[in-house]
Scaffold this motif. Structure first.
Motif, short mmCIF file in Angstrom:
data_model
loop_
_atom_site.label_atom_id
_atom_site.label_comp_id
_atom_site.label_asym_id
_atom_site.label_seq_id
_atom_site.Cartn_x
_atom_site.Cartn_y
_atom_site.Cartn_z
N SER A 36 0.86 -1.18 0.00
CA SER A 36 0.00 0.00 0.00
C SER A 36 0.90 1.23 0.00
CB SER A 36 -0.89 -0.01 1.24
OG SER A 36 -1.66 1.17 1.28
N ILE A 37 0.67 2.12 -0.97
CA ILE A 37 1.44 3.36 -1.03
C ILE A 37 0.49 4.53 -1.23
CG2 ILE A 37 3.56 2.29 -1.91
CD1 ILE A 37 2.76 3.24 -4.69
N THR A 38 0.92 5.68 -0.80
CA THR A 38 0.15 6.90 -1.00
C THR A 38 0.92 7.77 -1.98
OG1 THR A 38 -0.71 6.78 1.24
CG2 THR A 38 -0.87 8.90 0.14
N LEU A 39 0.27 8.17 -3.05
CA LEU A 39 0.89 8.99 -4.08
C LEU A 39 0.44 10.43 -3.93
CD1 LEU A 39 0.23 6.68 -7.17
CD2 LEU A 39 2.22 6.69 -5.68
N ASP A 40 1.38 11.35 -4.18
CA ASP A 40 0.95 12.74 -4.22
C ASP A 40 0.12 12.95 -5.49
OD1 ASP A 40 2.70 13.24 -6.40
OD2 ASP A 40 4.30 13.90 -5.07
N ASP A 41 -0.55 14.08 -5.58
CA ASP A 41 -1.46 14.32 -6.70
C ASP A 41 -0.75 14.24 -8.05
OD1 ASP A 41 -3.56 14.66 -4.95
OD2 ASP A 41 -3.44 16.85 -4.94
N GLU A 42 0.44 14.80 -8.14
CA GLU A 42 1.18 14.81 -9.41
C GLU A 42 1.57 13.40 -9.84
OE1 GLU A 42 5.37 16.58 -11.11
OE2 GLU A 42 4.36 17.68 -9.52
N LEU A 43 2.09 12.61 -8.91
CA LEU A 43 2.48 11.25 -9.23
C LEU A 43 1.25 10.39 -9.53
CD1 LEU A 43 4.76 9.27 -9.63
CD2 LEU A 43 4.75 8.82 -7.17
N GLY A 44 0.17 10.61 -8.81
CA GLY A 44 -1.05 9.87 -9.08
C GLY A 44 -1.58 10.15 -10.48
N ALA A 45 -1.53 11.42 -10.88
CA ALA A 45 -1.98 11.77 -12.22
C ALA A 45 -1.08 11.15 -13.28
CB ALA A 45 -2.01 13.29 -12.38
#
Length: 68
Positions: A6-15
């Motif tokens: 499980s990882i949490t991506l910042d908005d830029e990386l998620g996009a």
């Protein structure tokens, strides 16, 4: 073996991940990126090891590579 992380991506990386997956399997894109990263690390480690060879070992390695 299958592993779940499980990882949490910042908005830029998620996009960027969503764009790279183009509506496909994001897990597959992440898995491929991890494989490529580990391959690069393995190649870098091998290069360091090859550079550390001395004497007969270095000569044998140079002879082996001469044909390539």
């Amino acid at each position: 073996m299958t592993m779940s992380i499980s990882i949490t991506l910042d908005d830029e990386l998620g996009a960027a991940l969503n764009a790279a997956a183009a509506g496909g399997n994001r897990s597959s894109v992440v898995a491929e990126a991890i494989r490529e990263y580990l391959d690069r690390k393995a190649v870098a480690a091998a290069a360091v090891w090859h550079a550390s060879l001395e004497g007969e070992d270095a000569a044998a390695f140079a002879e082996f590579n001469a044909g390539w």
